[in-house]
Design a protein around this motif. Structure first.
Motif, PDB file in Angstrom:
ATOM      1  N   LYS A 118       6.623   0.067   9.866  1.00 15.46           N
ATOM      2  CA  LYS A 118       6.075   1.080  10.511  1.00 15.46           C
ATOM      3  C   LYS A 118       4.902   1.491   9.780  1.00 15.46           C
ATOM      4  CE  LYS A 118       7.160   5.290  12.762  1.00 15.46           C
ATOM      5  NZ  LYS A 118       7.731   6.547  12.805  1.00 15.46           N
ATOM      6  N   GLY A 119       3.913   1.996  10.156  1.00 18.21           N
ATOM      7  CA  GLY A 119       2.675   2.560   9.637  1.00 18.21           C
ATOM      8  C   GLY A 119       1.651   1.782   9.136  1.00 18.21           C
ATOM      9  N   PHE A 120       0.459   2.168   8.393  1.00 22.11           N
ATOM     10  CA  PHE A 120      -0.360   1.588   7.747  1.00 22.11           C
ATOM     11  C   PHE A 120      -1.019   2.020   6.739  1.00 22.11           C
ATOM     12  CE2 PHE A 120      -5.169   1.607   7.920  1.00 22.11           C
ATOM     13  CZ  PHE A 120      -5.430  -0.029   7.796  1.00 22.11           C
ATOM     14  N   THR A 121      -1.344   1.307   5.741  1.00 26.04           N
ATOM     15  CA  THR A 121      -2.276   1.981   4.396  1.00 26.04           C
ATOM     16  C   THR A 121      -3.305   1.528   4.428  1.00 26.04           C
ATOM     17  OG1 THR A 121       0.033   1.949   3.187  1.00 26.04           O
ATOM     18  CG2 THR A 121      -1.633   2.138   1.873  1.00 26.04           C
ATOM     19  N   ASN A 122      -4.240   2.662   4.334  1.00 29.61           N
ATOM     20  CA  ASN A 122      -5.671   2.274   4.495  1.00 29.61           C
ATOM     21  C   ASN A 122      -6.099   1.711   2.894  1.00 29.61           C
ATOM     22  OD1 ASN A 122      -8.564   2.105   4.795  1.00 29.61           O
ATOM     23  ND2 ASN A 122      -8.725   4.227   5.329  1.00 29.61           N
ATOM     24  N   PRO A 123      -6.652   0.586   2.724  1.00 32.84           N
ATOM     25  CA  PRO A 123      -6.959   0.104   1.542  1.00 32.84           C
ATOM     26  C   PRO A 123      -8.317   0.911   1.173  1.00 32.84           C
ATOM     27  CG  PRO A 123      -7.388  -1.592   2.937  1.00 32.84           C
ATOM     28  CD  PRO A 123      -6.921  -0.464   3.804  1.00 32.84           C
TER      29      PRO A 123
END
Length: 148
Positions: free
Chosen positions: A65-70
């Motif tokens: 779940k979710g997303f880490t913006n690089p």
């Protein structure tokens, strides 16, 4: 006389490796501490951590779940109320905030937020300002400079 030619490690510091498969009297003979038959007894048979015998591992069963913006840009936040510790007319930049222990780390980006009030004219240099923070600093007789 101690010299490089006669230095050696203290007693017990160097341990000999366990020699397996060298006879029954060694304690690790015959099956070499691998038990009887099975995957663990075979060469290359030990599986890594997280292996569950072919069953779908927990790390793959649990939904992601979710997303880490690089490319996220993170700012260290300083409130206006924290700036009251500086004297009137002083120049406040990220280095001054670091010395006052209001921000930590190297090459930090600083954002000033409008929480609280400032009661003296300060020259504030930061990477970002909230609209209310900039208005309050100017109203108190100070100035706002955005660092690029």
């Amino acid at each position: 006389m101690i010299g490089l030619h006669n230095l050696k490690p203290p007693r017990g510091a160097k341990k000999k490796p366990k020699r397996v498969g060298r006879g029954i009297g060694s304690g690790v003979g015959k099956r070499s501490g691998r038990g009887q038959k099975g995957q663990g007894a075979r060469s290359g048979g030990k599986k890594g951590p997280g292996f569950e015998g072919g069953q779908m591992p927990l790390t793959r069963r649990v939904p992601k779940k979710g997303f880490t913006n690089p490319t996220r840009i993170e700012y260290k936040i300083v409130n206006l109320s924290d700036l009251n510790r500086f004297e009137k007319g002083s120049v406040i930049d990220p280095q001054a905030l670091k010395e006052a222990r209001l921000v930590k780390g190297r090459n930090v980006l600083v954002k000033i937020l409008g929480s609280g009030s400032v009661d003296r004219g300060l020259v504030v240099r930061a990477h970002k300002f909230s609209k209310t923070a900039a208005e309050k600093i100017v109203a108190a007789g100070g100035s706002v400079e955005v660092i690029k």
